[in-house]
Design a protein around this motif. Structure first.
Motif, PDB file in Angstrom:
ATOM      1  N   ILE A 124       0.837  -1.200   0.000  1.00  0.00           N
ATOM      2  CA  ILE A 124       0.000   0.000   0.000  1.00  0.00           C
ATOM      3  C   ILE A 124       0.874   1.254   0.000  1.00  0.00           C
ATOM      4  CG2 ILE A 124      -1.510   1.394   1.488  1.00  0.00           C
ATOM      5  CD1 ILE A 124      -3.224  -0.946   1.979  1.00  0.00           C
ATOM      6  N   GLY A 125       2.042   1.176   0.621  1.00  0.00           N
ATOM      7  CA  GLY A 125       2.952   2.312   0.603  1.00  0.00           C
ATOM      8  C   GLY A 125       3.583   2.552  -0.744  1.00  0.00           C
ATOM      9  N   SER A 126       3.437   1.583  -1.651  1.00  0.00           N
ATOM     10  CA  SER A 126       4.102   1.670  -2.954  1.00  0.00           C
ATOM     11  C   SER A 126       3.163   1.992  -4.108  1.00  0.00           C
ATOM     12  CB  SER A 126       4.820   0.341  -3.254  1.00  0.00           C
ATOM     13  OG  SER A 126       5.712  -0.003  -2.220  1.00  0.00           O
ATOM     14  N   THR A 127       1.841   1.947  -3.859  1.00  0.00           N
ATOM     15  CA  THR A 127       0.905   2.165  -4.970  1.00  0.00           C
ATOM     16  C   THR A 127      -0.371   2.850  -4.507  1.00  0.00           C
ATOM     17  OG1 THR A 127      -0.320   1.059  -6.762  1.00  0.00           O
ATOM     18  CG2 THR A 127      -0.183  -0.098  -4.661  1.00  0.00           C
ATOM     19  N   HIS A 128      -1.000   3.585  -5.413  1.00  0.00           N
ATOM     20  CA  HIS A 128      -2.346   4.097  -5.159  1.00  0.00           C
ATOM     21  C   HIS A 128      -3.289   3.691  -6.286  1.00  0.00           C
ATOM     22  CE1 HIS A 128      -0.296   7.419  -7.410  1.00  0.00           C
ATOM     23  NE2 HIS A 128      -1.417   7.361  -8.098  1.00  0.00           N
ATOM     24  N   MET A 129      -2.846   2.724  -7.122  1.00  0.00           N
ATOM     25  CA  MET A 129      -3.689   2.246  -8.213  1.00  0.00           C
ATOM     26  C   MET A 129      -4.863   1.461  -7.644  1.00  0.00           C
ATOM     27  SD  MET A 129      -2.158   3.580 -10.708  1.00  0.00           S
ATOM     28  CE  MET A 129      -3.042   2.827 -12.086  1.00  0.00           C
ATOM     29  N   LEU A 130      -6.071   1.798  -8.095  1.00  0.00           N
ATOM     30  CA  LEU A 130      -7.278   1.232  -7.510  1.00  0.00           C
ATOM     31  C   LEU A 130      -7.349  -0.289  -7.583  1.00  0.00           C
ATOM     32  CD1 LEU A 130      -9.902   1.799  -6.056  1.00  0.00           C
ATOM     33  CD2 LEU A 130     -11.015   2.145  -8.273  1.00  0.00           C
ATOM     34  N   PRO A 131      -7.020  -0.939  -8.713  1.00  0.00           N
ATOM     35  CA  PRO A 131      -7.108  -2.415  -8.746  1.00  0.00           C
ATOM     36  C   PRO A 131      -6.246  -3.074  -7.668  1.00  0.00           C
ATOM     37  CG  PRO A 131      -6.903  -1.553 -10.967  1.00  0.00           C
ATOM     38  CD  PRO A 131      -6.667  -0.394 -10.049  1.00  0.00           C
ATOM     39  N   MET A 132      -5.036  -2.541  -7.455  1.00  0.00           N
ATOM     40  CA  MET A 132      -4.172  -3.121  -6.426  1.00  0.00           C
ATOM     41  C   MET A 132      -4.718  -2.854  -5.026  1.00  0.00           C
ATOM     42  SD  MET A 132      -1.582  -4.931  -5.627  1.00  0.00           S
ATOM     43  CE  MET A 132      -0.572  -5.057  -7.107  1.00  0.00           C
ATOM     44  N   LEU A 133      -5.250  -1.651  -4.802  1.00  0.00           N
ATOM     45  CA  LEU A 133      -5.832  -1.337  -3.498  1.00  0.00           C
ATOM     46  C   LEU A 133      -7.006  -2.253  -3.185  1.00  0.00           C
ATOM     47  CD1 LEU A 133      -5.789   2.588  -3.502  1.00  0.00           C
ATOM     48  CD2 LEU A 133      -4.251   1.040  -2.278  1.00  0.00           C
ATOM     49  N   LEU A 134      -7.805  -2.560  -4.199  1.00  0.00           N
ATOM     50  CA  LEU A 134      -8.950  -3.454  -3.994  1.00  0.00           C
ATOM     51  C   LEU A 134      -8.494  -4.838  -3.552  1.00  0.00           C
ATOM     52  CD1 LEU A 134     -11.106  -2.414  -7.086  1.00  0.00           C
ATOM     53  CD2 LEU A 134     -11.697  -2.054  -4.683  1.00  0.00           C
ATOM     54  N   ILE A 135      -7.365  -5.289  -4.080  1.00  0.00           N
ATOM     55  CA  ILE A 135      -6.827  -6.594  -3.681  1.00  0.00           C
ATOM     56  C   ILE A 135      -6.246  -6.523  -2.264  1.00  0.00           C
ATOM     57  CG2 ILE A 135      -5.037  -8.318  -4.172  1.00  0.00           C
ATOM     58  CD1 ILE A 135      -5.384  -7.568  -7.167  1.00  0.00           C
ATOM     59  N   LEU A 136      -5.457  -5.475  -2.018  1.00  0.00           N
ATOM     60  CA  LEU A 136      -4.773  -5.368  -0.730  1.00  0.00           C
ATOM     61  C   LEU A 136      -5.730  -5.175   0.434  1.00  0.00           C
ATOM     62  CD1 LEU A 136      -1.745  -3.144  -1.813  1.00  0.00           C
ATOM     63  CD2 LEU A 136      -1.704  -5.569  -1.208  1.00  0.00           C
ATOM     64  N   GLN A 137      -6.864  -4.535   0.191  1.00  0.00           N
ATOM     65  CA  GLN A 137      -7.822  -4.323   1.283  1.00  0.00           C
ATOM     66  C   GLN A 137      -8.403  -5.635   1.803  1.00  0.00           C
ATOM     67  OE1 GLN A 137      -6.997  -1.503   2.566  1.00  0.00           O
ATOM     68  NE2 GLN A 137      -9.118  -0.852   2.888  1.00  0.00           N
ATOM     69  N   LEU A 138      -8.344  -6.690   0.987  1.00  0.00           N
ATOM     70  CA  LEU A 138      -8.815  -7.997   1.456  1.00  0.00           C
ATOM     71  C   LEU A 138      -7.961  -8.517   2.608  1.00  0.00           C
ATOM     72  CD1 LEU A 138      -9.549  -9.703  -1.988  1.00  0.00           C
ATOM     73  CD2 LEU A 138     -11.215  -8.727  -0.393  1.00  0.00           C
ATOM     74  N   LEU A 139      -6.712  -8.059   2.674  1.00  0.00           N
ATOM     75  CA  LEU A 139      -5.820  -8.507   3.747  1.00  0.00           C
ATOM     76  C   LEU A 139      -6.244  -7.977   5.116  1.00  0.00           C
ATOM     77  CD1 LEU A 139      -2.286  -8.289   2.091  1.00  0.00           C
ATOM     78  CD2 LEU A 139      -3.598 -10.346   2.656  1.00  0.00           C
ATOM     79  N   HIS A 140      -7.210  -7.059   5.153  1.00  0.00           N
ATOM     80  CA  HIS A 140      -7.713  -6.580   6.442  1.00  0.00           C
ATOM     81  C   HIS A 140      -8.313  -7.735   7.246  1.00  0.00           C
ATOM     82  CE1 HIS A 140      -8.794  -3.310   9.134  1.00  0.00           C
ATOM     83  NE2 HIS A 140      -9.988  -3.867   9.300  1.00  0.00           N
ATOM     84  N   ALA A 141      -8.780  -8.766   6.553  1.00  0.00           N
ATOM     85  CA  ALA A 141      -9.300  -9.944   7.246  1.00  0.00           C
ATOM     86  C   ALA A 141      -8.238 -10.551   8.154  1.00  0.00           C
ATOM     87  CB  ALA A 141      -9.770 -10.990   6.238  1.00  0.00           C
ATOM     88  N   PHE A 142      -6.972 -10.409   7.754  1.00  0.00           N
ATOM     89  CA  PHE A 142      -5.887 -10.970   8.547  1.00  0.00           C
ATOM     90  C   PHE A 142      -5.249  -9.933   9.456  1.00  0.00           C
ATOM     91  CE2 PHE A 142      -6.340 -13.740   4.903  1.00  0.00           C
ATOM     92  CZ  PHE A 142      -6.343 -14.993   5.498  1.00  0.00           C
ATOM     93  N   THR A 143      -4.899  -8.746   8.911  1.00  0.00           N
ATOM     94  CA  THR A 143      -4.156  -7.774   9.709  1.00  0.00           C
ATOM     95  C   THR A 143      -4.950  -7.295  10.913  1.00  0.00           C
ATOM     96  OG1 THR A 143      -4.885  -5.864   8.374  1.00  0.00           O
ATOM     97  CG2 THR A 143      -2.870  -6.994   7.692  1.00  0.00           C
ATOM     98  N   PHE A 144      -6.256  -7.133  10.764  1.00  0.00           N
ATOM     99  CA  PHE A 144      -7.087  -6.799  11.918  1.00  0.00           C
ATOM    100  C   PHE A 144      -7.905  -7.994  12.395  1.00  0.00           C
ATOM    101  CE2 PHE A 144     -11.165  -5.772  13.813  1.00  0.00           C
ATOM    102  CZ  PHE A 144     -10.747  -5.059  14.932  1.00  0.00           C
ATOM    103  N   GLY A 145      -8.662  -8.621  11.487  1.00  0.00           N
ATOM    104  CA  GLY A 145      -9.611  -9.662  11.880  1.00  0.00           C
ATOM    105  C   GLY A 145      -8.961 -10.834  12.597  1.00  0.00           C
ATOM    106  N   ALA A 146      -7.902 -11.399  12.009  1.00  0.00           N
ATOM    107  CA  ALA A 146      -7.246 -12.551  12.629  1.00  0.00           C
ATOM    108  C   ALA A 146      -6.569 -12.164  13.934  1.00  0.00           C
ATOM    109  CB  ALA A 146      -6.223 -13.155  11.659  1.00  0.00           C
TER     110      ALA A 146
END
Length: 374
Positions: free
Chosen positions: A278-300
């Motif tokens: 996320i620190g390396s890109t602001h392109m929307l397709p990549m952000l949409l993929i990376l936001q799925l990791l919230h399931a782990f970084t916060f949820g898990a």
């Protein structure tokens, strides 16, 4: 029915957080606060609870009380929040923030303790109660993003105030589960801090959760600066929580299969990947993929933390254990939020790289805890 009563509180409280958290920095910016001042206010919102939360938790454990304290604290917090209407300078905003969070912050460890203890007695699935909070967080974040497309920034304040009032009403129907009073002559805090595994667990989870500081404080401002609309930003926040919800749905099975310490370990290494990219890109397709990791970084990390406390700490100190967890995470988050204001002001999105290092360190510490348990 009991699960529904708990779920209604989570729904109301997390609607407050969803509507305000992504967009509160924009409201602060509208009051002419700069990045460093915003970072300080965000830090104040979590640091000063280190004094009030343990005091309230000690009262809760000494008397086995949960529900009545939550009612009182939520009512006081809502009253204080209303004072933001008259705030127009840094110090007024800072003082209101400190007092508001002194009353608002203790509610989460208290409700988590109430829910976990009720789940034990009534065989409830914690994850499926907690997920309703995640659902309304999504609605709040997405809905506020939509509203801001056509409304002035003060809509954030008014919607949050109304949702706080609804939260007060939701406290009235909470189950009045009584928890066994602490019988030890030692204070609850001493009993909790004597547990070595708990200390290691706290350090690991604090680093992982505090690694979200740049995301919580400046992702909205940054994404808006690179051309993403409020509606898109609201969706990005909501998408991360949708992923979190799916993790919570199968929370019991995941915990039984992997265990709490392993889940926390996974969260740390997921954070390392998420924040580096996320620190390396602001392109929307990549952000949409990376936001799925919230399931782990916060949820898990959160699910692992709740089950770690439930499985390894005595119920008579559960409120204190929850509060120590919340306080240490909050204090670390506060320092991280303060640093994020300086880092973002000087380095922009590259501030995420320090967050990546924090998350990776937390994952490594949790891995040691998991290995020790084997």
């Amino acid at each position: 029915m009991i699960a529904a009563k708990l779920a209604i509180y989570y729904a109301a409280a997390f609607a407050v957080i969803g509507a305000s958290m992504p967009f509160w920095p924009l409201w602060l910016q509208s009051r002419n606060l700069g990045p460093e001042e915003i970072g300080l206010v965000m830090a104040f919102s979590v640091v000063f609870k280190t004094v009030t939360n343990p005091l309230i938790a000690a009262i809760a454990d000494r008397y086995g009380e949960r529900k009545r304290l939550i009612i009182l604290l939520t009512l006081l917090a809502t009253s204080i929040f209303s004072l933001y209407f008259w705030s127009h300078d840094f110090w007024t905003i800072a003082i209101i923030t400190i007092v508001f969070h002194a009353f608002w912050s203790p509610n989460m460890p208290l409700i988590e303790s109430l829910t976990i203890q009720t789940a034990k007695l009534k065989a409830l699935n914690y994850g499926r109660v907690r997920l309703w909070g995640s659902c309304t967080f999504i609605i709040g974040a997405w809905g506020m993003g939509r509203l801001l497309g056509d409304s002035p920034i003060d809509i954030v304040y008014w919607v949050t105030l109304c949702l706080l009032a609804l939260t007060v009403l939701s406290t009235l129907i909470l189950p009045d589960t009584r928890v066994a009073k602490l019988e030890s002559s030692n204070s609850p805090i001493r009993v909790v801090l004597a547990n070595r595994s708990f200390i290691i667990f706290i350090i690991a989870t604090a680093l992982i959760q505090a690694s979200h500081a740049v995301y919580y404080s400046f992702s909205t401002i940054h994404w808006k600066s690179v051309g993403h609309s409020e509606a898109v930003i609201g969706w990005l926040w909501a998408e991360g929580v949708i992923a979190e919800i799916f993790l919570f749905i199968w929370g019991d099975k995941i915990i039984k299969h992997y265990g709490a310490a392993r889940l926390i370990t996974m969260a740390g290494f997921a954070g390392l990947i998420r924040w580096l990219l996320i620190g390396s890109t602001h392109m929307l397709p990549m952000l949409l993929i990376l936001q799925l990791l919230h399931a782990f970084t916060f949820g898990a990390a959160h699910l692992g933390a709740m089950y770690f406390i439930a499985q390894r700490m005595d119920p008579s100190v559960s409120a204190t254990a929850q509060t120590v967890y919340a306080v240490v995470v909050g204090f670390t988050m506060g320092l991280s939020a303060w640093a994020s204001g300086i880092l973002y002001g000087n380095f922009g999105s590259h501030a995420y790289y320090l967050m990546a290092a924090m998350a990776g360190s937390g994952g490594a510490i949790a891995y040691g805890l998991w290995r020790d348990r084997k």
